[in-house]
Enzyme design. Structure first.
Site, short mmCIF file in Angstrom:
data_model
loop_
_atom_site.label_atom_id
_atom_site.label_comp_id
_atom_site.label_asym_id
_atom_site.label_seq_id
_atom_site.Cartn_x
_atom_site.Cartn_y
_atom_site.Cartn_z
N ASN A 7 0.89 -1.16 0.00
CA ASN A 7 0.00 0.00 0.00
C ASN A 7 0.92 1.21 0.00
O ASN A 7 1.48 1.57 1.03
CB ASN A 7 -0.87 -0.04 1.25
CG ASN A 7 -1.90 1.07 1.28
OD1 ASN A 7 -1.87 1.99 0.46
ND2 ASN A 7 -2.82 1.01 2.23
N ARG A 82 -2.58 -2.25 -3.39
CA ARG A 82 -3.83 -1.55 -3.15
C ARG A 82 -3.78 -0.29 -4.01
O ARG A 82 -2.93 0.58 -3.80
CB ARG A 82 -3.94 -1.18 -1.68
CG ARG A 82 -5.18 -0.40 -1.43
CD ARG A 82 -5.26 0.10 -0.03
NE ARG A 82 -6.60 0.65 0.16
CZ ARG A 82 -6.91 1.53 1.09
NH1 ARG A 82 -5.99 1.93 1.94
NH2 ARG A 82 -8.13 1.99 1.18
N HIS A 171 -13.19 2.02 -0.34
CA HIS A 171 -13.21 0.93 0.66
C HIS A 171 -13.81 -0.35 0.07
O HIS A 171 -14.28 -1.22 0.83
CB HIS A 171 -14.07 1.28 1.90
CG HIS A 171 -13.49 2.32 2.80
ND1 HIS A 171 -14.29 3.20 3.51
CD2 HIS A 171 -12.22 2.62 3.13
CE1 HIS A 171 -13.53 3.99 4.24
NE2 HIS A 171 -12.26 3.67 4.03
N ARG A 232 -12.97 14.19 8.34
CA ARG A 232 -13.74 14.65 7.18
C ARG A 232 -15.18 14.95 7.58
O ARG A 232 -15.76 14.23 8.39
CB ARG A 232 -13.76 13.58 6.08
CG ARG A 232 -12.41 13.30 5.47
CD ARG A 232 -12.57 12.42 4.23
NE ARG A 232 -11.28 11.90 3.79
CZ ARG A 232 -10.99 10.60 3.71
NH1 ARG A 232 -11.89 9.69 4.00
NH2 ARG A 232 -9.79 10.22 3.31
N GLU A 374 -8.17 -6.14 4.87
CA GLU A 374 -7.96 -5.76 3.47
C GLU A 374 -6.72 -6.43 2.88
O GLU A 374 -6.73 -6.81 1.71
CB GLU A 374 -7.83 -4.23 3.37
CG GLU A 374 -9.18 -3.54 3.50
CD GLU A 374 -9.07 -2.04 3.65
OE1 GLU A 374 -8.71 -1.58 4.76
OE2 GLU A 374 -9.33 -1.32 2.68
#
Ligand code: ADP
Length: 399
Positions: A7, A82, A171, A232, A374
């Site tokens: 990643n 990813r 996601h 956020r 993940e």
């Protein structure tokens, strides 16, 4: 098969080596780590700050050295990346070659912080191990099944045709993995599973699953839309941006305000759910308000997605907050009372790494906690793509 999962961010590289043949109940993690400060801190170096690797290629040398220590004679068979944005093209993980790398690069304008870093990671691997099979696993891919009525914004078509402005969702790897595990837990075939998945980490999104496929998700053109997150804002009236622009704020300032200075951090002074819950429990009004705003927003999405999927078989909590914060789950469950949802407080208070039910037997919709993974999902997808390719249908390319 040993898969190195990468990643890569603009100044960091997170890696994990997974043994894909490990059994379901084993983690199969052979090595993991994080290289930070890539391309940062090389200017002075006299201030005691550690000097980071010059670029992603140098970071990869550090990873390689560590892997030699840990793996000994065993070597990595494939690399899974990813990749944040797969645009409208990628609905599945793909074997990377020159053309695929360029296609990911062409999506840079849609994910200016992430896709360029993903491409750097792919190129660094291709330089170092030219024959290594590499697979790109996209965060957006699972949401390619979302129908047009859910992905289209009600704005003039040129925004879409010229700039690709539509809802993409993110996601996806996590939502897909968790939906699969939830269906397993309920004993429902995956392709018959209808549910709502709540991935609640620093970034957070809800996904509506119908027949095992994503039919709506709360993040949109970017990960900013939807739920209240760590830093956020999630949904706001778009006119606020116009207003701020007229007040003299520039696009970068507005971007930082909504992506990095909002959410729980703005409401409660911390983006860490543990601290927010503790503060609320000791009577901090701002923290209580933050939890109320976040749980209310989330419950609204669950109600909407229950409708979107024609009646959910389950509501599933996952990621850092979803897996660990019983207090936040309880707040959401309480707001879902109108749907006949009933939490079992004892089950909700249990701590476990296993997928489990946390609602009372009489709950109209079961509530589940299903830990996400993940890296595992990326490693398994990588192995599948590589095996299919070596079975002859697709040549193994190098980026
Ligand atoms: P990321 O999106 O960075 O992968 P995570 O999935 O790790 O994020 O989730 C981070 C969030 O999970 C933070 O808000 C953190 O406070 C929360 N969290 C982690 N552990 C706990 C816990 N034991 N109780 C409550 N919240 C937790």
């Amino acid at each position: 098969m040993l898969v190195l999962v990468i990643n890569s961010g603009s100044s960091s590289l997170k890696y994990q080596v997974r043994d894909v043949s490990a059994h379901e109940h084993e983690a199969g993690v052979l090595a993991e780590g994080l290289i930070e400060r890539i391309g940062v801190g090389n200017g002075g170096g006299g201030d005691g700050e550690p000097i980071g690797p010059r670029d992603h290629a140098e970071a990869l040398e550090l990873v390689d050295a560590r892997l030699h220590e840990v793996l000994g004679d065993r070597t990595v068979d494939a690399v899974g990346h990813r990749v944040v944005h797969g645009g409208e093209r990628f609905a599945e993980p793909v074997l990377v070659d020159h053309e695929i790398t360029r296609a990911i690069e062409r999506l840079n304008p849609l994910a200016p912080l992430h896709n360029p870093a993903n491409v750097l990671g792919i190129r660094a691997i291709a330089e170092k191990w030219p024959t290594m099979p590499q697979v790109a696993v996209f965060d957006t891919a699972f949401h390619r099944s979302i129908p047009e009525h859910a992905w289209r914004y009600a704005v003039p078509d040129w925004l879409y045709s010229r700039h690709g402005i539509r809802r993409y969702g993110f996601h996806g790897t996590s939502h897909q993995y968790v939906a699969h595990r939830a269906a397993q837990l309920l004993g429902i075939p995956e392709e018959e599973f209808d549910g709502v998945i709540l991935h609640l980490g620093n970034g957070a999104s809800a996904t509506a699953i119908q027949g095992g496929k994503s039919v709506d998700t709360s993040m949109g053109f970017t990960p900013l839309e939807g739920l209240v997150m760590g830093t956020r804002s999630g949904d706001i009236d778009p006119s606020i941006l116009v207003f701020l622009g007229r007040q003299g704020m520039n696009p970068d300032e507005i971007d930082a305000l909504l992506n990095r200075e909002s959410g729980l951090k703005a409401l409660a002074g911390s983006n860490d759910m543990r601290s927010v819950v503790e503060a609320a429990e000791s009577g901090d009004e701002a923290a209580r308000t933050a939890l109320a705003v976040a749980s209310y927003r989330l419950a609204k999405y669950v109600g909407a997605y229950h409708v979107a999927v024609g009646g959910a078989h389950a509501v599933v909590f996952t990621a850092g907050i979803g897996e660990n914060s019983g207090a936040f789950r309880a707040l959401v469950a309480e707001r879902l009372g109108a749907l006949g949802v009933e939490l079992d407080d004892a089950l909700n208070a249990e701590r476990s790494k296993e997928p489990r039910v946390i609602s009372a037997p009489g709950s109209a919709i079961p509530l589940l906690v299903v830990p996400t993974d993940e890296e595992r999902a990326i490693a398994e997808a990588t192995a599948t793509v590589v095996e299919r390719a070596s079975a002859g249908s697709q040549p193994v390319g190098s980026a």
